[in-house]
Enzyme design. Structure first.
Site, short mmCIF file in Angstrom:
data_model
loop_
_atom_site.label_atom_id
_atom_site.label_comp_id
_atom_site.label_asym_id
_atom_site.label_seq_id
_atom_site.Cartn_x
_atom_site.Cartn_y
_atom_site.Cartn_z
N LYS A 81 -32.99 83.61 12.40
CA LYS A 81 -33.51 83.82 13.76
C LYS A 81 -33.16 85.22 14.30
O LYS A 81 -33.77 85.68 15.25
CB LYS A 81 -33.03 82.73 14.72
CG LYS A 81 -31.55 82.72 15.05
CD LYS A 81 -31.22 81.54 15.95
CE LYS A 81 -29.75 81.33 16.18
NZ LYS A 81 -29.09 82.36 16.96
N ASP A 82 -32.17 85.89 13.68
CA ASP A 82 -31.79 87.25 14.10
C ASP A 82 -32.67 88.33 13.46
O ASP A 82 -32.56 89.50 13.82
CB ASP A 82 -30.33 87.55 13.71
CG ASP A 82 -29.33 86.70 14.47
OD1 ASP A 82 -29.68 86.22 15.57
OD2 ASP A 82 -28.21 86.51 13.96
N ARG A 127 -34.45 82.97 25.75
CA ARG A 127 -35.18 81.72 25.51
C ARG A 127 -34.43 80.53 26.10
O ARG A 127 -35.01 79.67 26.78
CB ARG A 127 -35.37 81.53 23.99
CG ARG A 127 -35.91 80.17 23.57
CD ARG A 127 -35.83 79.98 22.06
NE ARG A 127 -34.47 80.05 21.57
CZ ARG A 127 -33.61 79.04 21.59
NH1 ARG A 127 -33.97 77.86 22.08
NH2 ARG A 127 -32.38 79.18 21.12
N ARG A 128 -33.11 80.47 25.86
CA ARG A 128 -32.31 79.37 26.39
C ARG A 128 -32.23 79.45 27.91
O ARG A 128 -32.32 78.43 28.60
CB ARG A 128 -30.90 79.40 25.78
CG ARG A 128 -30.89 79.03 24.31
CD ARG A 128 -29.52 79.25 23.69
NE ARG A 128 -29.52 78.88 22.26
CZ ARG A 128 -28.74 79.44 21.35
NH1 ARG A 128 -27.89 80.39 21.70
NH2 ARG A 128 -28.81 79.06 20.09
N ARG A 145 -22.01 86.93 25.42
CA ARG A 145 -22.23 87.69 24.19
C ARG A 145 -21.04 87.54 23.25
O ARG A 145 -19.99 87.06 23.62
CB ARG A 145 -22.43 89.17 24.54
CG ARG A 145 -23.73 89.45 25.28
CD ARG A 145 -24.94 89.40 24.37
NE ARG A 145 -24.70 90.15 23.14
CZ ARG A 145 -24.67 91.47 23.05
NH1 ARG A 145 -24.86 92.21 24.12
NH2 ARG A 145 -24.45 92.06 21.90
N ARG A 151 -17.54 83.56 21.85
CA ARG A 151 -18.25 82.84 22.91
C ARG A 151 -17.54 81.54 23.27
O ARG A 151 -17.46 81.17 24.44
CB ARG A 151 -19.71 82.58 22.49
CG ARG A 151 -20.59 83.82 22.62
CD ARG A 151 -22.01 83.55 22.22
NE ARG A 151 -22.18 83.53 20.78
CZ ARG A 151 -23.06 82.75 20.13
NH1 ARG A 151 -23.83 81.92 20.80
NH2 ARG A 151 -23.16 82.81 18.83
N CYS A 236 -37.24 89.97 19.60
CA CYS A 236 -36.08 89.19 20.02
C CYS A 236 -36.07 88.94 21.53
O CYS A 236 -35.24 88.22 22.02
CB CYS A 236 -34.79 89.93 19.66
SG CYS A 236 -34.21 89.59 18.01
#
Length: 308
Positions: A81-82, A127-128, A145, A151, A236
């Site tokens: 996903k990155d 997105r979240r 971040r 995190r 992204c």
């Protein structure tokens, strides 16, 4: 087996190293010699700005791309996903490993009463954030971040009610706590839960070796999701979610996609089920449907909002 040692490039976070060691073991089980080389990416160093403000797609993959192009490593292992949907010239996708959990989860502090009132939720993902605001418009969303460990520590150290994580990342390094809930209503990032290995396109030996690790079902589903993302021109930075699943009983692909405004007030969703034979254009077709359903103007608004 030839003497060439496959040098595996990775970021130096615990999760990235777990992914690299997983690939190393699989290659060694096939009889290949390997070496792990860890490097720090700008995405790990620049922790004071949200990712979307940095305006760089692939900030976590760029350093490894350069190391590969310069001949310092032979392959790079990434959370898929990155990875930007367009790979740099000369670099190719060599394998996608079997997918793990695709879900987002909310890690919280034991008391969920804030869900019905005014909570503070942490996430570095646009997105979240947008999906959270769509469901909980009265909540405050703060930026979060750093790597997974950082995190989790920040969540403990702050007065936040919870933070959103990809389940797969926490499961891989045994950090998933008891206090979490599955966010089954949240559509994940394209290719969430999948690991990808990239290599130089002219390195036939390495590509032959790595391609033996490819999982075809995961490759097809992540291709559909990333094609959806690419067609919407998300990179992204836009609030875009996508999930494709293969239904073995019906021999179909079930697809869900979403595009939201940054504030979460606008939401365009699409769901489609198609025969497996139609997978190649599914992501593109679903994205076109979204663009034609007010998605094009919403993408334009998102671009303007991000420039402010």
């Amino acid at each position: 087996m030839t003497e060439k040692t496959i040098r595996i490039g990775t970021r130096d976070s615990e999760l990235a190293l777990w992914q690299a060691h997983t690939v190393q073991k699989k290659l060694q089980d096939l009889g290949y010699k390997t070496e792990i080389i860890a490097v720090k990416s700008d995405g790990d160093i620049l922790l004071d700005k949200p990712l979307y403000e940095l305006g760089i797609t692939g900030i976590f993959t760029k350093t490894l791309d350069i190391a590969m192009i310069n001949g310092k490593v032979d392959i790079a292992v990434h959370s898929m996903k990155d990875v930007p949907t367009a790979l740099p010239k000369g670099i190719v996708q060599a394998a996608v490993l079997e997918r793990a959990n695709t879900s987002d989860i909310l890690v919280h502090k034991g008391n969920l009463s804030f869900l019905d009132s005014s909570g503070i939720i942490a996430t570095g993902s646009l997105r979240r954030q947008s999906q959270w605001w769509n469901k909980y418009p009265n909540h405050c969303v703060v930026d979060l971040r750093g790597n997974v460990n950082t995190r989790m520590q920040k969540l403990k150290d702050n007065n936040w009610d919870g933070a959103v994580f990809a389940a797969a990342g926490l499961e891989r390094i045994n950090l998933k706590p008891a206090d979490f809930i599955n966010l089954d209503w949240m559509i994940p990032a394209p290719a969430q839960g999948a690991m990808v290995i990239v290599a130089m396109e002219n390195d036939n030996f390495t590509i032959d070796a790595v391609s033996q690790l490819n999982d075809i079902e995961t490759e097809i589903c992540t291709y559909i999701e990333r094609q959806f993302l690419k067609t919407l021109e998300g990179g992204c930075t836009a609030p875009i979610g996508a999930l494709a699943k293969y239904n073995e009983d019906e021999d179909t692909i079930d697809f869900k996609g979403i595009l939201l405004s940054i504030d979460g007030k606008q939401k365009i969703e699409i769901e489609k089920i198609v025969p497996i034979s139609e997978w190649k254009k599914l992501g593109f077709n679903c994205a076109q449907d979204v663009l034609n359903n007010n998605g094009a103007s919403l993408m334009e608004t998102i671009r303007k909002d991000l420039k402010k």
